[in-house]
Design an enzyme around this catalytic site. Sequence first.
Site, PDB file in Angstrom:
ATOM      1  N   LYS A 275      21.494  10.516 -13.473  1.00 37.77           N
ATOM      2  CA  LYS A 275      21.819   9.937 -14.862  1.00 37.77           C
ATOM      3  C   LYS A 275      22.269  11.381 -15.358  1.00 37.77           C
ATOM      4  CE  LYS A 275      18.374   9.865 -18.103  1.00 37.77           C
ATOM      5  NZ  LYS A 275      18.618  10.645 -19.191  1.00 37.77           N
ATOM      6  N   ASN A 276      21.632  12.289 -15.371  1.00 34.50           N
ATOM      7  CA  ASN A 276      21.993  13.417 -16.078  1.00 34.50           C
ATOM      8  C   ASN A 276      22.879  14.631 -15.790  1.00 34.50           C
ATOM      9  OD1 ASN A 276      19.995  12.775 -17.829  1.00 34.50           O
ATOM     10  ND2 ASN A 276      18.182  14.278 -17.134  1.00 34.50           N
TER      11      ASN A 276
ATOM     12  N   CYS B 168      14.011  11.867 -31.012  1.00 39.92           N
ATOM     13  CA  CYS B 168      13.424  10.813 -30.381  1.00 39.92           C
ATOM     14  C   CYS B 168      12.143  11.016 -30.046  1.00 39.92           C
ATOM     15  CB  CYS B 168      14.222  10.981 -28.928  1.00 39.92           C
ATOM     16  SG  CYS B 168      13.701  12.340 -27.885  1.00 39.92           S
TER      17      CYS B 168
ATOM     18  N   ARG C  45      14.691  17.523 -31.219  1.00 41.85           N
ATOM     19  CA  ARG C  45      15.958  17.326 -30.377  1.00 41.85           C
ATOM     20  C   ARG C  45      17.036  18.029 -31.246  1.00 41.85           C
ATOM     21  NH1 ARG C  45      15.205  14.189 -25.973  1.00 41.85           N
ATOM     22  NH2 ARG C  45      16.521  15.444 -24.902  1.00 41.85           N
TER      23      ARG C  45
ATOM     24  N   ASP D  46      10.676  17.028 -16.982  1.00 38.43           N
ATOM     25  CA  ASP D  46      11.032  15.428 -16.889  1.00 38.43           C
ATOM     26  C   ASP D  46      10.200  14.945 -15.770  1.00 38.43           C
ATOM     27  OD1 ASP D  46      14.491  15.569 -17.403  1.00 38.43           O
ATOM     28  OD2 ASP D  46      12.816  15.660 -18.787  1.00 38.43           O
TER      29      ASP D  46
ATOM     30  N   ARG E  79      16.705   2.802 -19.076  1.00 38.87           N
ATOM     31  CA  ARG E  79      17.705   3.853 -19.599  1.00 38.87           C
ATOM     32  C   ARG E  79      17.973   4.767 -18.159  1.00 38.87           C
ATOM     33  NH1 ARG E  79      16.165   7.453 -24.421  1.00 38.87           N
ATOM     34  NH2 ARG E  79      18.110   8.106 -23.698  1.00 38.87           N
TER      35      ARG E  79
END
Length: 422
Positions: free
Chosen positions: A22-23, A117, A122, A308, A400
């Site tokens: 995803k990143n 978030c 952030r 993460d 997500r």
Amino acid sequence: MDFLRITQSPKLQGEVQISGAKNSALPILTSTLLSKNPLKIHNLPNVADVNTLLKLLGILGAEHEKFSANHIYIDTSGVKETKATYDIVRKMRASILVLGPLLARFGHCEVSLPGGCAIGARPVDLHIKAMEKMGAEIVIENGYIVAKAPSGLKGANIVFDKITVTGTENVLMAAALAKGKTTIINAAKEPEVVQLCEILQEGGVQIVGIGSSELEITGSDGELLDMKDIKVIADRIEAGTYLCAGAITNSCITLKSLIPHHLQAVIEKLEEIGFGFEIGEDSLKLLPAKKLQAFEVRTAEYPAFPTDMQAQFMALAMQCEGVSSIEERLFENRFMHVSELQRLGANITLRGNIASVSGGAELKGADVMATDLRASSALVLAGLIAQGETNIHRIYHLDRGYEKLEDKLISLGAKVERLREE
Ligand code: EPZ
């Protein structure tokens, strides 16, 4: 809304295919704004964040066609709009990744401030400061970053006070079309940043220092890039999450289609806990531990232990004998999973940004709530070992960033079902 029901699962077994990262997919998608030609993107993860970004690019005027859930063809030649509105950006803060490319290509753009978030404020101050250093005039108006660079961006020396992944990516994309040389000091070195450098280089941008914390980019002075088709690298965090699913149930499972090298810090920590590995070219077999030892970990930028993976290791620590210590150094509020794990019976104490987890507590299934992407994956892992049933609510957080999560877990023998709230 959907929720996941997880029943205490026996040992896992078998193989799981790892999806595209995803990143890496997110900056790759926004980098197509720099391309003079349409291109294909392969191994794109079919997750909500990627689909949200594709929607944003569509609103700006890009066109894309899906060959399959994981392969698209994208053409940004029709992009005229340069405003990324709040309603989309608030759903996916990585939309900030349109700032660099839009500014570089059009000389102006408006991007809603992403806002905070669950895991922290952030801020994007480092992104903004870097764009200003490259000649942009930026004001914050009504919650929007309003940026102008009428005579184009120019190369500059950017020194990041903090290592920022998307900050580095935004500067890379802005520098690609700028006039002259840009150096980035204290650049992020994550594999996703390296892939972005590689695809810009294949598009004709000269970049020196790829993979290091010092990058030098020679811009094309406004000339769009001749970008080539791309295959997104494997998702190291998804892979690490499945390793933890195998580890928490002390099973033997095999991950396929990944890049083991990107998981060095995670592999080393699991070996320290007591697990073994058979490492292949693009596969990784987890071998069960005789005993799970408590561990210490502190999160830091790549190649150190990734933030993460912090929540997933906190769940694993519940199975380790002794007291494990987990220090979160990147984000100020990335312990939202602690209170939910405590609802299952976890014995965790917090002192500032350090969590101490006493392993061996009896875990009983309960209703719990997902708060952010990786915290929710920790709840899934805990549900595999808690007695009875664990219901995880607000699983849009999971969707997500994890493709076909329940299918993949079921294929490993886990008892997981996706149900709808009455
Ligand atoms: C990227 O977020 C990842 N997201 C995050 O993954 C990951 O946790 C994070 O990097 C750290 O590895 C994507 O790549 C899309 P940062 P990013 O800028 O770029 C501070 C997931 O679960 N900072 O590297 O937003 C910031 O507050 C997500 O997949 C500033 O102060 O993170 C943080 O403390 C979650 N000012 C630190 O730097 C800025 O302008 C690192 O943030 C920018 C960042």
